[in-house]
Scaffold this active site. Structure first.
Site, short mmCIF file in Angstrom:
data_model
loop_
_atom_site.label_atom_id
_atom_site.label_comp_id
_atom_site.label_asym_id
_atom_site.label_seq_id
_atom_site.Cartn_x
_atom_site.Cartn_y
_atom_site.Cartn_z
N CYS A 45 0.84 -1.20 0.00
CA CYS A 45 0.00 0.00 0.00
C CYS A 45 0.87 1.26 0.00
CB CYS A 45 -0.89 0.05 1.25
SG CYS A 45 -1.85 -1.43 1.58
N ASP A 46 0.35 2.31 -0.58
CA ASP A 46 1.00 3.61 -0.48
C ASP A 46 -0.04 4.71 -0.60
OD1 ASP A 46 3.75 4.98 -0.38
OD2 ASP A 46 2.70 6.07 -1.98
#
Length: 517
Positions: free
Chosen positions: A197-198
């Site tokens: 995730c980012d």
């Protein structure tokens, strides 16, 4: 069927989002160099980083994190699959006279120390029921077979504690062959799934990540008040079994209130805005200063549940197949009866969270043990380049809050869902002690099987030409050291380690001697 999920992030908000949605992930931090990842991706596309859209950036970074963890798990799986030597399994509860599982004899290889005496002498974590029993002095049935042999193979041999070899029985009696080789990372048809995730905040056309400093956070918060921005969240999901990759991004518009300068200073004083994308949170102190949201609220927290569900579906996995948390609980579902989830002794750091496989088992031996799927650790040895003899082993000085805290043992822990004991030992020993699986070779195992729980000691050497640099990677250790082989018994050892060490050393020496021939 429950499919394990590995989260390539240490973010507590992301973990909490998953837990609340019924999924308790295994945590593996990616340690990706984000600026370098963006530079590489931009160069491959023939553009500059500034020319990458926010949508592209979050997906590039999410995939870089997922791929880094995928490679780390591939290293674990490859090292486990290349294991050589013997799998030795001991069945102390099947020994004659062990019908009373609540008591046990003392050790022949070391002086038995009662749990109360151990605790009184500086072992501060745990209580009497959590101290491993001494089974020395008992003629414990033991089986030996090749480490990768199928269950109850023709090559299995039963060996008594006195060293007598007998045929392995097939009727489940005391000298029965050891348990089947457990399924692991390389045997599953699907999963585990690895989620990277980012998140990036887009404000006035500029991409903002974490501010890291008070000055940057103050400047951003002043600019944002009374205005709106976009929070973009990218996800990448990899199926370890197939190597298939899918990714996507979500975004939401965030409307900020007209908060005061004093609000900003007091918010910064909490420390919360310094290490979050955009310098704000929805679920924390910052939530009071957000007037409204258009779009996916979970994406603002850092993990979009609708996006993660759609990506899982693209890999052929139903989101409900990831559920492993009971309703109203933030802990993994128990694998057997008699499980208590609270840690023994001192309270662990609040950052510690339960992962699949974590939990206390009320064991058939009459004690409590950690690991719903059992537990394992790596006994890593270093050999002299000239003679091939073992000179050092890696030892862990256990955190005071852990069971038998303050003692020395080997790095390891609970086996997670979807992995076998060797894979679990390799993963745990890296997480706790920086033992890099690609730099070691597994040369044997010893499994103490209590029926509903077992601990597996994985014997390993540094590969020729490779060096392992151990260090405490988390707060489960006070220190990690290469300890000279002759000085191990000078340390205050974990009960099980003290009992087993004479046999462990003899086995390491024998394996090293055989390898040197």
């Amino acid at each position: 069927m429950t499919i394990p999920l590995i989260l390539a992030s240490k973010s507590m908000p992301r973990r909490n989002v998953l837990n609340s949605a019924g999924v308790c992930p295994t945590i593996r931090v990616s340690h990706v160099d984000e600026p370098a990842a963006l530079e590489r991706a931009a160069a491959q596309a023939g553009v500059t980083v500034d020319e990458l859209s926010v949508n592209q950036r979050v997906m590039i970074l999410a995939e870089a994190k997922a791929q880094a963890v995928h490679q780390a798990y591939r290293n674990v799986a490859d090292t486990a699959a290349a294991a050589t030597g013997q799998r030795v399994t001991a069945y102390p509860l099947k020994a004659t006279g062990e019908g009373d599982a609540g008591s046990g004899p003392s050790s022949p290889d070391s002086t038995a120390v009662s749990a109360s005496a151990s605790l009184a002498s500086g072992v501060t974590g745990g209580k009497a029921s959590d101290i491993t029993r001494d089974f020395s002095g008992v003629d414990v049935p033991i089986t030996v077979e090749p480490i990768n042999a199928p269950a109850c193979g023709a090559e299995s041999l039963g060996i008594t504690a006195d060293g007598d070899v007998v045929p392995a029985a097939a009727d489940g009696s005391a000298n029965a062959a050891s348990a089947p080789v457990a399924p692991g990372l390389t045997t599953a048809a699907v999963g585990p799934l690895i989620l990277g995730c980012d998140s990036i905040f887009l404000f006035n056309g500029e991409c903002h990540g974490k501010p890291h400093s008070v000055e940057v956070a103050r400047e951003r918060l002043k600019a944002m008040r009374g205005h709106s921005g976009e929070l973009w969240t990218g996800h990448c999901l990899i199926d370890f079994a197939t190597g298939r990759v899918t990714r996507g991004a979500s975004h939401a518009i965030v409307h900020f209130s007209d908060y005061s300068d004093d609000d900003i200073e007091r918010y910064i004083a909490t420390g919360e805005p310094l290490e979050v994308a955009g310098s704000f949170t929805l679920e924390g102190f910052g939530g009071a200063f957000i007037d409204g949201i258009e779009g996916d609220p979970h994406g603002i927290i850092g993990l979009s549940l609708p996006l993660a569900r759609r990506l899982a579906a693209e890999l052929g996995v139903a989101w409900t197949d990831l559920w492993n948390v009971a309703r109203g609980s933030h802990e993994p579902a128990a694998k057997s009866e008699g499980v208590t989830s609270s840690a023994a002794g001192s309270v662990p750091p609040k950052e510690n969270v339960h992962q699949p496989g974590d939990g206390w088992i009320d064991c058939n031996c009459g004690r409590r043990h950690w690991g719903l799927n059992g537990a394992s650790g790596v006994l890593l040895a270093r050999r002299d380049l000239a003679t091939g003899k073992v000179t050092h082993v890696v030892m862990q000085h256990r955190a005071l809050w852990s069971a038998e805290g303050g003692t020395w043992g080997i790095p390891g822990g609970a086996t997670a869902d979807g992995e076998n004991a060797i894979e679990g030992a390799l993963r745990e020993s890296y997480e706790e002690a920086n033992i890099t699986p690609e730099d070691i070779e597994v040369v044997g195992t010893y499994r103490e099987d209590h029926g509903n729980w077992a601990y597996t000691t994985v014997f390993a050497f540094e590969k020729p030409g490779h060096t392992v640099t151990p260090r405490a990677n988390d707060d489960e250790s006070m220190e990690i050291e290469w300890v000279p082989i002759d000085e191990v018994t000078d340390r205050k050892l974990l009960t099980a380690m003290r009992t087993d060490w004479p046999n462990f050393r003899a086995r390491l020496d024998a394996i090293a001697e055989e390898a040197a021939r």
